[in-house]
Design an enzyme around this catalytic site. Structure first.
Site, PDB file in Angstrom:
ATOM      1  N   PHE A  89     -11.322 -29.592  16.561  1.00 55.69           N
ATOM      2  CA  PHE A  89     -10.868 -29.740  15.199  1.00 55.69           C
ATOM      3  C   PHE A  89     -12.334 -30.015  14.467  1.00 55.69           C
ATOM      4  CE2 PHE A  89      -7.012 -29.836  17.057  1.00 55.69           C
ATOM      5  CZ  PHE A  89      -6.200 -29.262  16.363  1.00 55.69           C
ATOM      6  N   GLU A 126       2.022 -26.349   6.469  1.00 58.50           N
ATOM      7  CA  GLU A 126       2.598 -26.586   7.599  1.00 58.50           C
ATOM      8  C   GLU A 126       1.579 -26.179   8.604  1.00 58.50           C
ATOM      9  OE1 GLU A 126       5.480 -28.142   8.008  1.00 58.50           O
ATOM     10  OE2 GLU A 126       6.131 -27.930   6.301  1.00 58.50           O
ATOM     11  N   GLY A 127       0.266 -26.436   8.430  1.00 58.48           N
ATOM     12  CA  GLY A 127      -0.656 -26.452   9.458  1.00 58.48           C
ATOM     13  C   GLY A 127      -1.373 -24.972   9.146  1.00 58.48           C
ATOM     14  N   THR A 128      -2.517 -24.799   8.644  1.00 59.38           N
ATOM     15  CA  THR A 128      -2.909 -23.430   8.367  1.00 59.38           C
ATOM     16  C   THR A 128      -2.781 -22.531   9.532  1.00 59.38           C
ATOM     17  OG1 THR A 128      -5.370 -23.910   8.581  1.00 59.38           O
ATOM     18  CG2 THR A 128      -4.482 -24.522   6.627  1.00 59.38           C
ATOM     19  N   ASP A 164       0.755  -1.300   0.035  1.00 61.96           N
ATOM     20  CA  ASP A 164       0.072  -0.153   0.097  1.00 61.96           C
ATOM     21  C   ASP A 164       1.013   1.180  -0.215  1.00 61.96           C
ATOM     22  OD1 ASP A 164      -2.681   1.284   0.312  1.00 61.96           O
ATOM     23  OD2 ASP A 164      -1.673   1.659   2.389  1.00 61.96           O
ATOM     24  N   LEU A 190       3.707   1.708  -1.155  1.00 56.57           N
ATOM     25  CA  LEU A 190       4.451   1.972  -2.439  1.00 56.57           C
ATOM     26  C   LEU A 190       3.268   2.200  -3.616  1.00 56.57           C
ATOM     27  CD1 LEU A 190       6.934   0.491  -1.068  1.00 56.57           C
ATOM     28  CD2 LEU A 190       7.635  -0.402  -3.182  1.00 56.57           C
TER      29      LEU A 190
HETATM   30  C1  FAD Z   1       3.220 -24.310  -1.949  1.00 56.64           C
HETATM   31  C2  FAD Z   1       2.734 -25.484  -1.106  1.00 56.64           C
HETATM   32  C3  FAD Z   1       3.780 -26.370  -0.848  1.00 56.64           C
HETATM   33  C4  FAD Z   1       3.348 -27.439   0.034  1.00 56.64           C
HETATM   34  N1  FAD Z   1       4.409 -28.439   0.265  1.00 56.64           N
HETATM   35  C5  FAD Z   1       4.208 -29.424   0.882  1.00 56.64           C
HETATM   36  C6  FAD Z   1       4.968 -30.645   0.998  1.00 56.64           C
HETATM   37  O1  FAD Z   1       5.986 -30.525   0.711  1.00 56.64           O
HETATM   38  N2  FAD Z   1       4.605 -31.650   1.528  1.00 56.64           N
HETATM   39  C7  FAD Z   1       3.143 -31.903   2.085  1.00 56.64           C
HETATM   40  O2  FAD Z   1       2.895 -32.978   2.499  1.00 56.64           O
HETATM   41  N3  FAD Z   1       2.444 -30.796   1.892  1.00 56.64           N
HETATM   42  C8  FAD Z   1       2.759 -29.705   1.254  1.00 56.64           C
HETATM   43  N4  FAD Z   1       1.859 -28.800   1.072  1.00 56.64           N
HETATM   44  C9  FAD Z   1       0.203 -28.863   1.620  1.00 56.64           C
HETATM   45  C10 FAD Z   1      -0.240 -28.031   2.798  1.00 56.64           C
HETATM   46  O3  FAD Z   1       0.474 -28.539   3.890  1.00 56.64           O
HETATM   47  C11 FAD Z   1      -1.545 -28.150   2.566  1.00 56.64           C
HETATM   48  O4  FAD Z   1      -2.135 -27.275   1.882  1.00 56.64           O
HETATM   49  C12 FAD Z   1      -2.023 -27.769   4.119  1.00 56.64           C
HETATM   50  O5  FAD Z   1      -1.982 -28.731   5.267  1.00 56.64           O
HETATM   51  C13 FAD Z   1      -3.737 -27.330   4.157  1.00 56.64           C
HETATM   52  O6  FAD Z   1      -4.482 -28.293   3.333  1.00 56.64           O
HETATM   53  P1  FAD Z   1      -5.324 -28.178   2.210  1.00 56.64           P
HETATM   54  O7  FAD Z   1      -4.609 -27.364   1.341  1.00 56.64           O
HETATM   55  O8  FAD Z   1      -6.065 -29.523   1.979  1.00 56.64           O
HETATM   56  O9  FAD Z   1      -6.489 -27.177   2.923  1.00 56.64           O
HETATM   57  P2  FAD Z   1      -7.576 -27.672   3.958  1.00 56.64           P
HETATM   58  O10 FAD Z   1      -7.479 -28.775   4.710  1.00 56.64           O
HETATM   59  O11 FAD Z   1      -8.761 -28.224   2.889  1.00 56.64           O
HETATM   60  O12 FAD Z   1      -8.350 -26.746   4.548  1.00 56.64           O
HETATM   61  C14 FAD Z   1      -9.105 -25.576   3.674  1.00 56.64           C
HETATM   62  C15 FAD Z   1      -9.499 -24.438   4.622  1.00 56.64           C
HETATM   63  O13 FAD Z   1     -10.540 -25.087   5.810  1.00 56.64           O
HETATM   64  C16 FAD Z   1      -9.942 -24.964   6.958  1.00 56.64           C
HETATM   65  N5  FAD Z   1     -10.100 -26.069   8.021  1.00 56.64           N
HETATM   66  C17 FAD Z   1      -9.739 -27.296   7.917  1.00 56.64           C
HETATM   67  N6  FAD Z   1     -10.068 -27.997   8.957  1.00 56.64           N
HETATM   68  C18 FAD Z   1     -10.690 -27.081   9.928  1.00 56.64           C
HETATM   69  C19 FAD Z   1     -11.080 -27.131  10.990  1.00 56.64           C
HETATM   70  N7  FAD Z   1     -11.187 -28.379  11.655  1.00 56.64           N
HETATM   71  N8  FAD Z   1     -11.626 -26.033  11.672  1.00 56.64           N
HETATM   72  C20 FAD Z   1     -11.522 -25.041  11.194  1.00 56.64           C
HETATM   73  N9  FAD Z   1     -11.199 -24.640   9.960  1.00 56.64           N
HETATM   74  C21 FAD Z   1     -10.708 -25.751   9.339  1.00 56.64           C
HETATM   75  C22 FAD Z   1      -8.454 -24.526   7.134  1.00 56.64           C
HETATM   76  O14 FAD Z   1      -7.975 -23.699   7.808  1.00 56.64           O
HETATM   77  C23 FAD Z   1      -8.411 -23.757   5.419  1.00 56.64           C
HETATM   78  O15 FAD Z   1      -8.753 -22.440   5.943  1.00 56.64           O
HETATM   79  C24 FAD Z   1       2.079 -27.438   0.390  1.00 56.64           C
HETATM   80  C25 FAD Z   1       1.260 -26.514   0.071  1.00 56.64           C
HETATM   81  C26 FAD Z   1       1.534 -25.653  -0.692  1.00 56.64           C
HETATM   82  C27 FAD Z   1       0.589 -24.366  -0.928  1.00 56.64           C
END
Ligand code: FAD
Length: 393
Positions: free
Chosen positions: A393, A373-375, A346, A348
């Site tokens: 969860f 690595e865990g959202t 913003d 910039l």
């Molecule tokens: C660029 C990139 C590199 C990656 N590299 C690796 C890798 O090297 N190895 C590997 O194994 N994985 C890898 N990942 C995968 C990553 O760890 C997953 O994307 C992540 O764990 C989330 O899973 P998902 O994308 O299926 O989202 P989902 O699990 O479908 O979640 C979608 C949304 O729902 C929410 N949600 C889910 N469950 C709940 C709940 N119980 N309560 C509230 N909210 C919830 C989440 O917070 C999120 O906002 C990578 C991902 C990316 C984008």
């Protein structure tokens, strides 16, 4: 490129909390990134190219498996390792992701769950970067809930046969070895880790294209169809979902430091820009209260994030860290960095969306870092569970 060069970010004399060795490690990594990654990263990002030419020099500097002992690893403390990931991510989250995967998600499980033979075979060559690895946990239908995974391993004589699909796997197509997590059919579907050489028949990796984030890192889908591995490829000390989660904890710790690097890059760029850019009465935009408010928010949050992750690092070095501590650092610091990237963008104005500056790249990268690595929300639930004792969860 405008005359904006990183000057370091230290509001509260954070450096005085670091030892001479820690500062030396940080400065060495900073110089390496400054000299080798910053000059090429925008080109890599545009082209969607992983800068593979940096793998060997990063190995020589001890960046891979930096906090492990033996097997030619650098044996750094956890704080030193964190400072390395901070500097890497000031360069680019994609390159830091590569190092995190090689170190925390491939070398660490071999080191922790592997046999002596596996350690002697793989760790020295992964440390030097001669061999590369990937970590296959996520599947197309199971991300936040890896316990639902469908990948299976079946024991047949002296071999295991693996079948399944993995998705979003960093370094998948460039890896020599994949750490694959699968449910073992003859062991009540217990999750265990396997070392799968990527040239085995039935193993296939394809890159995911069209990513607007982590473009300088390779991300792939893996397919395993009747892949036979000898029984000695099972990681013997792995057992249950807690094994991959232990690996994720190592990686999350590095991410918590890394995010500070991305935030520092954005903040310092926005601060310098705001002092140069003039609007209204020939005054720098830094003289406006609303711009100062944004800069103040950023330096405030970066400083808090530094103190948070340093304490987590000190606890980890003392063997006292708990997974919820690491969740707090990952959750807070990535959120903080993403907010800093948005505020800096913003400040910039229109220039903020161009890759003459690093900000938009960091912003796009951090969207992935918030998810993997865990959202952010999964870490909210981990902390919530820790303070209430109730699983939501
Ligand atoms: C660029 C990139 C590199 C990656 N590299 C690796 C890798 O090297 N190895 C590997 O194994 N994985 C890898 N990942 C995968 C990553 O760890 C997953 O994307 C992540 O764990 C989330 O899973 P998902 O994308 O299926 O989202 P989902 O699990 O479908 O979640 C979608 C949304 O729902 C929410 N949600 C889910 N469950 C709940 C709940 N119980 N309560 C509230 N909210 C919830 C989440 O917070 C999120 O906002 C990578 C991902 C990316 C984008």
């Amino acid at each position: 490129m405008p005359a904006i060069k990183f000057r370091g970010v230290d509001f509260l004399d954070f450096d005085s909390l670091l030892s001479d060795d820690e500062r030396l490690v940080r400065d060495t990594a900073r110089k390496f990134i400054e000299d080798n990654l910053i000059p090429i990263i925008e080109e890599c990002n545009r082209a969607g190219r992983f800068p593979r030419e940096l793998v060997k020099p990063m190995g020589e500097l001890g960046f891979f498996g930096a906090n492990l002992k033996g097997y030619n690893c650098a044996g750094m403390s956890n704080v030193e390792y964190g400072l390395v990931t901070q500097e890497l991510e000031r360069g680019d989250s994609g390159v830091r992701s590569f190092v995190s995967v090689q170190s925390a998600l491939v070398m660490y499980p071999i080191y922790t769950f592997g046999s002596d033979e596996q350690k002697n075979t793989w760790l020295p060559t992964l440390q030097s970067g001669e061999k590369l690895g990937c970590f296959g946990l996520t599947e197309p239908d199971f991300g936040s809930n890896p316990g639902g995974m469908r990948t299976r391993a079946r024991k047949v004589g002296k071999e295991y046969v693996l079948n399944g699909e993995k998705m979003w796997i960093t370094s998948g197509t460039i890896a020599d070895v994949a750490v694959i997590w699968a449910k073992v059919e003859d062991e009540d579907d217990t999750v265990r880790g396997f070392l799968v050489e990527t040239d085995r028949p039935g193993f296939k990796a394809d890159d995911i294209h069209g990513k607007w984030s982590l473009r300088a890192s390779v991300t792939s889908g893996l397919s395993l169809q009747d892949v036979h591995v000898p029984e000695c490829n099972l990681l013997p000390k792995s057992g249950g979902l807690k094994s991959p989660l232990m690996c994720l904890n190592q990686a999350r710790y590095g991410i918590a430091w890394g995010a500070i690097g991305a935030a520092m890059s954005c903040y310092d760029c926005a601060l310098q820009y705001s002092l140069l850019r003039k609007q209204f009465r020939d005054q720098p935009i830094a003289s406006h209260q609303l711009v100062q408010q944004k800069l103040t928010w950023m330096i405030n949050e970066i400083t808090k994030a530094q103190l948070l992750v340093l304490q987590v690092g000190r606890l980890k070095d003392a063997g006292k860290v708990q997974h919820q501590h690491i969740s707090m650092a990952k959750r807070n610091n990535v959120w903080m960095a993403l907010e800093c990237a948005r505020l800096s963008r913003d400040i910039l104005g229109a220039n903020g969306v161009a890759d003459d500056y690093p900000i938009m790249r960091h912003l796009m990268n951090l969207e992935s870092v918030k998810t993997y690595e865990g959202t952010h929300d999964i870490h909210t639930l981990i902390i919530g569970q820790s303070v209430t004792g109730i699983d939501a969860f």
